[in-house]
Motif scaffolding. Structure first.
Motif, short mmCIF file in Angstrom:
data_model
loop_
_atom_site.label_atom_id
_atom_site.label_comp_id
_atom_site.label_asym_id
_atom_site.label_seq_id
_atom_site.Cartn_x
_atom_site.Cartn_y
_atom_site.Cartn_z
N GLY A 158 -29.15 23.15 44.83
CA GLY A 158 -30.42 23.84 44.94
C GLY A 158 -30.71 24.24 46.37
N ALA A 159 -31.96 24.62 46.61
CA ALA A 159 -32.36 25.08 47.94
C ALA A 159 -32.21 23.97 48.98
N VAL A 160 -32.44 22.71 48.59
CA VAL A 160 -32.33 21.62 49.57
C VAL A 160 -30.89 21.46 50.04
N SER A 161 -29.92 21.74 49.17
CA SER A 161 -28.52 21.65 49.58
C SER A 161 -28.10 22.90 50.37
N ARG A 162 -28.65 24.05 50.01
CA ARG A 162 -28.35 25.25 50.79
C ARG A 162 -28.90 25.12 52.20
N ALA A 163 -29.98 24.34 52.37
CA ALA A 163 -30.56 24.12 53.70
C ALA A 163 -29.92 22.93 54.40
#
Length: 511
Positions: free
Chosen positions: A295-300
């Protein structure tokens, strides 16, 4: 009759696992059986392979075929097994030599015209192949730049199945072409937003510098147009470039998601991710039904996650941030397996003072009821706020600030941040941590790093009054060490502790 073997790689999250591909041809009615938990895309591979092989002037015999992907208990998702299955079948019909194909990992999707097309997640696949002891990997030409980033592996890129067959036949005779080498990435040409563009807000600028220096999570509360989004967008420019190992971690996540830049194979700068406030749990935290996706937390990961209008996010999404904020990873459990995704990001949350946004400033008349204000900030739970180190309130920009001189540029502030990071890296070099925000509170309260009672008295008083939890106490200590690093001091003093406590409790939702 014939049996062919080779290797491919299956992805689970952002981690790969070596898979043995077996193709067995037997007498009997024409049929194709696949085992090993293939998904819909993988199970359709024989149809694509038959057309691709015919385009090369060859034929897959109409026999009873059994394709086995080992280990059988591991789900196989995507079309990246096409090339491996095709090679195993060509070995079974003695078009390709078994001795060469069995020691090679094949990754790629086949087109009906025989083209080998790029797939997502090649970088972690090649990393998994190298970890399993494989020395040679063949990937699509479109993925060659990211695959060549992995050291210790010979990587070859092919554009078609015909080219792949010729490569294996040449290897059998000893005439192997040179493997691909890592080409230096071009200099980044993207524009980095300058901190000098932000008008006024000296307290918020100072808080942003502290957050960048120690990798502290940050919350900004202010009226619309005060500069919250501008400040957040300029945080990545203050952060140092990623180390090689960190860059590979980030690039692996982007590779799995299929969002790598076509011109740059390695993500060298901290990413900036800003999901919409209507995003679902799976979009922000990660997940999925058949295939778990980051998700976005892993992309960040190793970068900045910016949540604009944070109270507008769903309550369960915000509470889902609590685990990755603390541990730096997301653990997604399914009935048959657990998937771990990297998520060591820096959170920057922004919120209005109330639903109407007019709760601060002179002459502003808020139309929100007390119940509406409580409901608005009620989505920000106490445990989530307790994990945010730096909190700052922003007032509307005045005409005096608009007419004043511009603030410091990103380059000037980034130099101080870099110097503070170097001090932290030297201090914690004998530990697993690199920045102050990662250091456990038990270590900072231990014998080696404990501060004098005269220095920590403001924090102890705040704890006695119930203004700080033990977690908040530890996070104030971390901020104080960061302030000392920015000032070039050996250890934090009373001034640093006072400033840390002010940064911890200065916003309107401080708890």
């Amino acid at each position: 009759m014939g049996l062919g073997r080779t290797h491919a790689v299956a992805l689970s999250g952002v981690e790969g696992r070596l898979v043995e591909v077996e193709a067995h041809m037997a007498q009997g009615l024409p049929a194709m059986t696949m085992s090993g938990l293939p998904d819909a895309a993988c199970s359709r591979a024989p149809n694509r392979i038959r057309a691709a092989v015919e385009d090369c002037g060859l034929t897959i015999p109409q026999r009873r075929w059994t394709i086995n992907l080992t280990p059988a208990w591991l789900p196989k998702t995507g079309s990246g097994f096409d090339v491996g299955i095709a090679v195993a079948q060509l070995v079974a019909i003695e078009v390709l030599p078994q001795a060469v194909a069995q020691t090679v990992v094949h990754i790629g999707e086949l087109g009906l015209d025989g083209a080998v097309r790029p797939v997502a997640g090649v970088l972690p696949m090649v990393v998994a192949a190298a970890a399993a002891g494989m020395k040679t990997v063949i990937v699509p030409s479109g993925n060659i730049s990211e695959a060549a980033l992995v050291p210790g592996v010979r990587v070859f890129g092919v554009a078609s199945l015909r080219e792949l067959i010729d490569l294996h036949l040449a290897a059998h005779t000893g005439a192997v072409p040179a493997p691909a080498t890592t080409a230096p990435d071009p200099e980044p040409d993207e524009h980095i937003p300058d901190l000098a563009d932000v008008v006024g807000q000296p307290e918020a600028r100072a808080a942003l510098e502290v957050a960048a220096a120690g990798r502290h999570h940050m919350l900004m509360v202010g009226a619309p147009g005060a500069g919250k989004t501008m400040l957040a967008e300029r945080l990545p420019g203050l952060l140092p470039e990623l180390a090689r190992s960190e860059a590979l971690e980030v690039t692996a996540v982007h590779s799995v998601l299929g969002v790598l830049d076509d011109h740059r194979s390695l993500v060298a700068r901290a990413p900036f991710v800003a999901p919409h406030h209507g995003a679902s749990m799976a979009a922000v935290i990660g997940g999925g039904s058949s295939r778990v996706r980051p998700g976005a937390v892993s992309r960040a990961h190793r970068g900045v996650l910016f949540l604009d209008e944070t109270p507008e996010f769903r309550r369960d999404v915000l509470d889902g941030l609590r685990q990755p904020l603390e541990s730096g990873e997301v653990v997604i459990a399914r009935a048959d397996r657990q998937t771990r995704l990297p998520a060591r990001f820096q959170l920057v949350a922004a919120a209005n003072p109330c639903p109407c946004g007019r709760g601060v400033g002179k002459g502003e008349r808020c139309e929100c009821t007390p119940l509406a204000r409580r409901t608005y900030f009620g989505k920000l739970s106490g445990p989530l706020l307790d994990r945010i180190d730096v909190r700052v309130s922003l007032l509307p920009v005045s005409l005096r600030a608009l007419a004043g001189p511009p603030g410091e540029s990103t380059l000037e502030v980034a130099q101080r941040v870099r110097a503070a990071r170097d001090r932290q890296l030297a201090r914690w070099s004998h530990t697993p941590w690199a920045v102050n925000a990662e250091v456990p509170g038990s270590l900072l309260r231990g014998d080696d790093w404990r501060l004098a009672r005269s220095v920590t008295r403001p924090l102890e008083r705040a704890m006695d009054l119930g203004e700080l939890t033990l977690r908040g106490y530890d996070r104030c200590l971390r901020i104080a060490w960061t302030l000392a690093d920015l000032a070039g001091a050996e250890r934090p003093g009373p001034t640093h502790l006072g400033m840390a406590l002010a940064l911890r409790t200065s916003s309107e939702v401080a708890a």
